[in-house]
Write an enzyme that holds these catalytic residues in place. Structure first.
Site, mmCIF file in Angstrom:
data_model
loop_
_atom_site.group_PDB
_atom_site.id
_atom_site.type_symbol
_atom_site.label_atom_id
_atom_site.label_comp_id
_atom_site.label_asym_id
_atom_site.label_seq_id
_atom_site.Cartn_x
_atom_site.Cartn_y
_atom_site.Cartn_z
ATOM 1 N N GLU A 159 0.689 -1.290 -0.038
ATOM 2 C CA GLU A 159 -0.159 -0.014 0.006
ATOM 3 C C GLU A 159 0.803 1.263 -0.129
ATOM 4 O O GLU A 159 0.748 2.063 0.899
ATOM 5 C CB GLU A 159 -0.901 -0.010 1.143
ATOM 6 C CG GLU A 159 -1.954 -1.175 1.046
ATOM 7 C CD GLU A 159 -3.009 -0.994 2.330
ATOM 8 O OE1 GLU A 159 -2.751 -0.280 3.346
ATOM 9 O OE2 GLU A 159 -3.928 -1.578 2.340
ATOM 10 N N GLU A 161 -6.037 -8.146 -0.047
ATOM 11 C CA GLU A 161 -6.907 -7.719 1.327
ATOM 12 C C GLU A 161 -8.297 -7.570 0.961
ATOM 13 O O GLU A 161 -8.672 -6.594 0.115
ATOM 14 C CB GLU A 161 -6.208 -6.540 1.834
ATOM 15 C CG GLU A 161 -4.809 -6.751 2.424
ATOM 16 C CD GLU A 161 -4.453 -5.601 3.273
ATOM 17 O OE1 GLU A 161 -4.991 -4.637 3.608
ATOM 18 O OE2 GLU A 161 -3.026 -5.535 3.631
#
Length: 829
Positions: free
Chosen positions: A591, A695
């Site tokens: 991320e 995720e």
């Protein structure tokens, strides 16, 4: 020297047997008293009769002794005589309390007449008044001694002159009365010093006076404690007028001295080893049978006794602590370090003892190879690994064994789960590790380790590593029909920099063991470097919440290079043959916040990382994050890199525009919206190409504690305050968007969920699975949490809100989605 009569000789012999200390001046007083006394009295004394001297005779003797000057013969007397007597004097005898009742002599007409005569004898009272000296109490009140260097003696009183015989009278007078002279000679000065008692301290200097007063205060305190402890035995009460807690002393009567009960008077019978703080009331106590000797404690001896007692207490404490620690270590060793049986610390090189390579310092040795080795690959230790491995296991019959080719992920997508919050801490997953006063500012792993300190942080985190994920975790994952596991870890497993407070290298050992457990159950591994030097997104799960200093700011380039160095070492290590079949995905950066970082800098760094890893022999698929740019924006970027996969994390709850979706709308969006995005991203003409979803969760709110960072609140109830006005949600964002929005049910026990709510949760999860399987597969976030069940695959399985087997879904997005609100499900919780 003038000869002494027989009476004086017998008297001196009696004193020598009893152990009394005699001064030459007292002997001369006895001789002069004997010469001046009437013959009848002298003969009575010599014969040992109990006849008593009259009070008048006593007064004359005392007056004579105190007023007579020292003669030349007295001064010329050889000094060594006294010394010879002192050397020949036997040791003082120990006296024991007398238990029989003391009976005073019976009253006789002669005694009564003497008392009457004494009361009318004014001249006798005048002489007695002249003999009195200021007491120690008088000195405390500011009175000065007439001579300054004379002995200070308390005055006698009538009730202290109850002598039973002239012999007893003379002995007491010789023992207690001081002889004053006009001349201060060395011998008289020595006698004066020897005659000084605790209550008659003769100070020669201010320093000595101060020291004696402190000693007197200490002795007084000892007496108070002794008397308090012995109240129930002695049954005595000190009268304030006669108490020896002050410096005033009373002289014990001749009767008490005759019977050996004058334990409190120095030089008197029984004075050895007894307290010098005793009052005249001791006679009454002896009479009542309650007399108890108070031991004399030498001050220096008492000091060493106190030191010894303190040392003994410290020794006991040390022994007790050592025993507890030894027991704890012993129990810990027998419980967690069973594989150390047969090993000793001598098997570990001295230089490695106490380091992360020393198995005797490990919290657990289960499934670790504890044979010492300092061998490294890529400058990373292999300590803890066994030399052999087996890749023949398969997770389930729907997928290939580890040593068989998986095939094409676009046709056989991965179904996996994350081990989030294990090797990279995340407050919402394990809030117990962050359960501190908010004023301390413990919001991430950086501040936690800083607060705990190196030693405690190491112990705390290793215990977490050893207990939060165990072998049964991997067994349960495989049993749930899952075939992949994503393991987030941080750069400090490899290296720390500058003043990093993180626990260095410990998590590396657990990462390697976790991979071996995954191998045992046929689970393929997605390695995810979750935290990079400088923090690639500024969120708490990157290690340090706050500023992004990776590829950004003054240290941006430095941290970019450090990140490349970490991957250089990691890729060399995991390029070993033992990892070729099990590590199928290798992540570069989780991320990266490309909304805050220059996009071109991220693309350049990603290209360098890919080339570096491939050059080191890593053949796994290499993963990079979408950076929240939107899937369509990756079309045409980072092309020509075989095995490079785009990682997308899909959530509706972190977006102010999507969290307000109703329950029905959320399921529909997963089936339609995310499926459409997946198809678009997988097509290189409209997107990047290979796309995976590492995720996601079935949570329909951001209510979980610490989910949005510690102390930032949540969007659902309108308390989300990040400091960024464009992202904040200071009004409720649940579908109702009013004050009825509540997190109570979302954060409640799964067992309390209504059937309608459970139906929605399971349908929402399955809709996402269907959508993400249009790409290269999915990894649920996360396997387990302490108190957020909607983020726990394990708890979802137990609650029936996830399919029993990941590959057997009931909902395939091929039917209508019901209106859950019409079925009674509140949109506010």
């Amino acid at each position: 020297m003038a000869p002494r009569d027989a009476s004086a000789s017998r008297h001196r012999e009696s004193e020598r047997r009893q152990g009394h200390r005699k001064k030459s001046s007292r002997e001369r007083s006895s001789r002069r008293a004997a010469e001046s006394a009437p013959d009848a009295t002298r003969s009575g004394t010599g014969s040992g009769n109990s006849q008593q001297l009259s009070l008048d005779a006593l007064a004359q003797l005392n007056d004579y002794n105190t007023s007579r000057p020292v003669t030349e013969s007295d001064q010329d007397r050889p000094r060594d005589a006294g010394k010879r007597r002192k050397k020949a004097r036997p040791s003082r005898a120990e006296y024991k309390p007398v238990n029989h009742d003391y009976e005073p002599p019976a009253a006789t007409p002669t005694r009564e007449r003497r008392k009457r005569d004494g009361s009318r004898d004014v001249s006798r009272e005048a002489r007695r008044e002249r003999r009195r000296r200021p007491t120690a109490t008088d000195y405390e009140r500011g009175h000065e001694s007439p001579g300054g260097d004379r002995r200070r003696r308390p005055a006698y009183t009538d009730d202290e002159r109850d002598y039973d015989s002239p012999r007893r009278e003379r002995r007491n007078r010789e023992t207690h009365a001081g002889v004053e002279t006009d001349r201060e000679t060395p011998r008289s000065r020595r006698r004066r010093k020897e005659a000084v008692t605790d209550g008659e301290t003769d100070y020669e200097s201010p320093r000595k006076e101060k020291r004696h007063r402190r000693a007197a205060a200490t002795d007084d305190e000892e007496v108070r404690r002794d008397k308090t402890r012995g109240q129930d035995k002695t049954k005595s009460t000190l009268d304030p007028a006669t108490s020896t807690f002050g410096l005033k002393r009373r002289v014990v009567s001749g009767a008490a001295m005759e019977e050996g009960r004058a334990a409190a008077i120095r030089g008197g019978a029984g004075s050895s080893k007894h307290s010098s703080h005793e009052s005249y009331d001791s006679i009454a106590r002896a009479k009542d049978g309650y007399y108890e000797e108070q031991p004399f404690v030498n001050k220096k001896k008492r000091k060493w006794m106190i030191i010894g007692a303190v040392a003994a207490v410290l020794l006991i404490i040390i022994i007790a602590v050592a025993a507890v620690v030894s027991k704890k270590n012993s129990s810990s060793s027998s419980k967690d370090n069973s594989s150390l049986d047969g090993m000793t610390e001598s098997d570990i090189p001295t230089a490695a003892r106490g380091s992360y390579l020393d198995p005797f310092t490990w919290y657990t040795t289960d499934d670790f190879n504890v044979t010492y080795t300092n061998q490294t690959v890529g400058d990373l230790p292999i300590m803890g690994l066994y030399t052999d491995w087996d890749d023949s296991t398969q997770a389930n019959d729907k997928v290939a064994a580890l040593n068989d080719d998986w095939g094409d992920y676009s046709s056989t997508p991965a179904r996996g789960v994350n081990l989030g919050g294990w090797l990279s801490l995340e407050p919402f997953i394990t809030p117990s590790l962050f359960n501190y006063d908010s004023k301390l500012g413990i919001i991430d792993e950086y501040t936690l380790c800083t607060f705990l300190g190196a030693k405690k942080a190491a112990a705390t985190l290793e215990k977490h590593y050893a207990t939060f994920v165990t072998e049964s975790t991997f067994s349960d994952i495989a049993a749930a029909g899952l075939d992949h596991v994503r393991i987030p870890y941080s750069y400090w497993a490899v290296q720390t920099y500058d003043n990093d407070p993180y626990v260095f290298r410990t998590s590396w050992r657990y990462l390697l063991r976790g991979i071996e457990w995954a191998r045992k159950y046929g689970l393929r591994v997605n390695l995810d470097l979750h935290a990079l030097p400088g923090s690639q997104n500024g969120w708490n799960h990157s290690g340090r919440q706050g500023e992004v200093r990776w590829l950004n700011g003054t240290d941006g380039d430095t941290n970019a290079q450090r990140s490349l160095d970490v991957h250089d070492r990691l890729s060399k290590f995991f390029a070993q043959d033992r990892y070729r079949n099990i590590i199928t995905f290798y992540g570069l950066a989780n991320e990266p916040k490309m909304t805050s970082i220059d996009v071109s800098a991220v693309l350049d760094w990603t290209t360098k990382s890919f080339e570096l890893v491939r050059a080191n022999g890593m053949n796994a698929n290499i993963v990079f994050g979408d950076g929240f740019m939107g899937l369509a924006n990756w079309q045409g970027k980072l092309t020509g890199m075989d095995g490079l996969v785009l990682d997308v994390h899909q959530y509706v709850i972190f977006n102010n525009d999507q969290i307000i979706y109703t329950h029905q709308k959320k399921v529909e969006y997963a089936c339609d919206g995310w499926t459409q995005q997946t198809d678009q991203s997988m097509d290189t003409s409209t997107g990047f190409g290979p796309t995976m979803f590492a995720e996601w969760s079935q949570a329909d709110s951001d209510c979980a504690k610490h989910l949005t960072n510690v102390g930032w609140g949540n969007r659902w109830e309108g308390t989300y305050d990040s400091g960024n006005a464009t992202l904040d949600a200071l009004t409720p964002k649940c579908p109702a968007q009013d004050s009825t929005c509540s997190c109570d049910e979302a954060n409640g026990d799964v067992g309390s969920y209504s059937d309608t709510y459970k139906k929605f949760l399971k349908m929402f999860a399955e809709a996402q699975m269907v959508s993400f399987e249009k790409g290269w597969g999915w990894w649920y976030w996360t396997w387990d949490t302490e108190s957020a069940p909607l983020w726990s695959y394990k708890q979802g399985l137990a609650a029936g809100i996830l399919p029993t087997k990941a590959y057997e879904k009931e909902f395939e997005c091929d039917s209508d989605v019901p209106d859950f609100e019409a079925s009674g499900l509140s949109e506010t919780f």
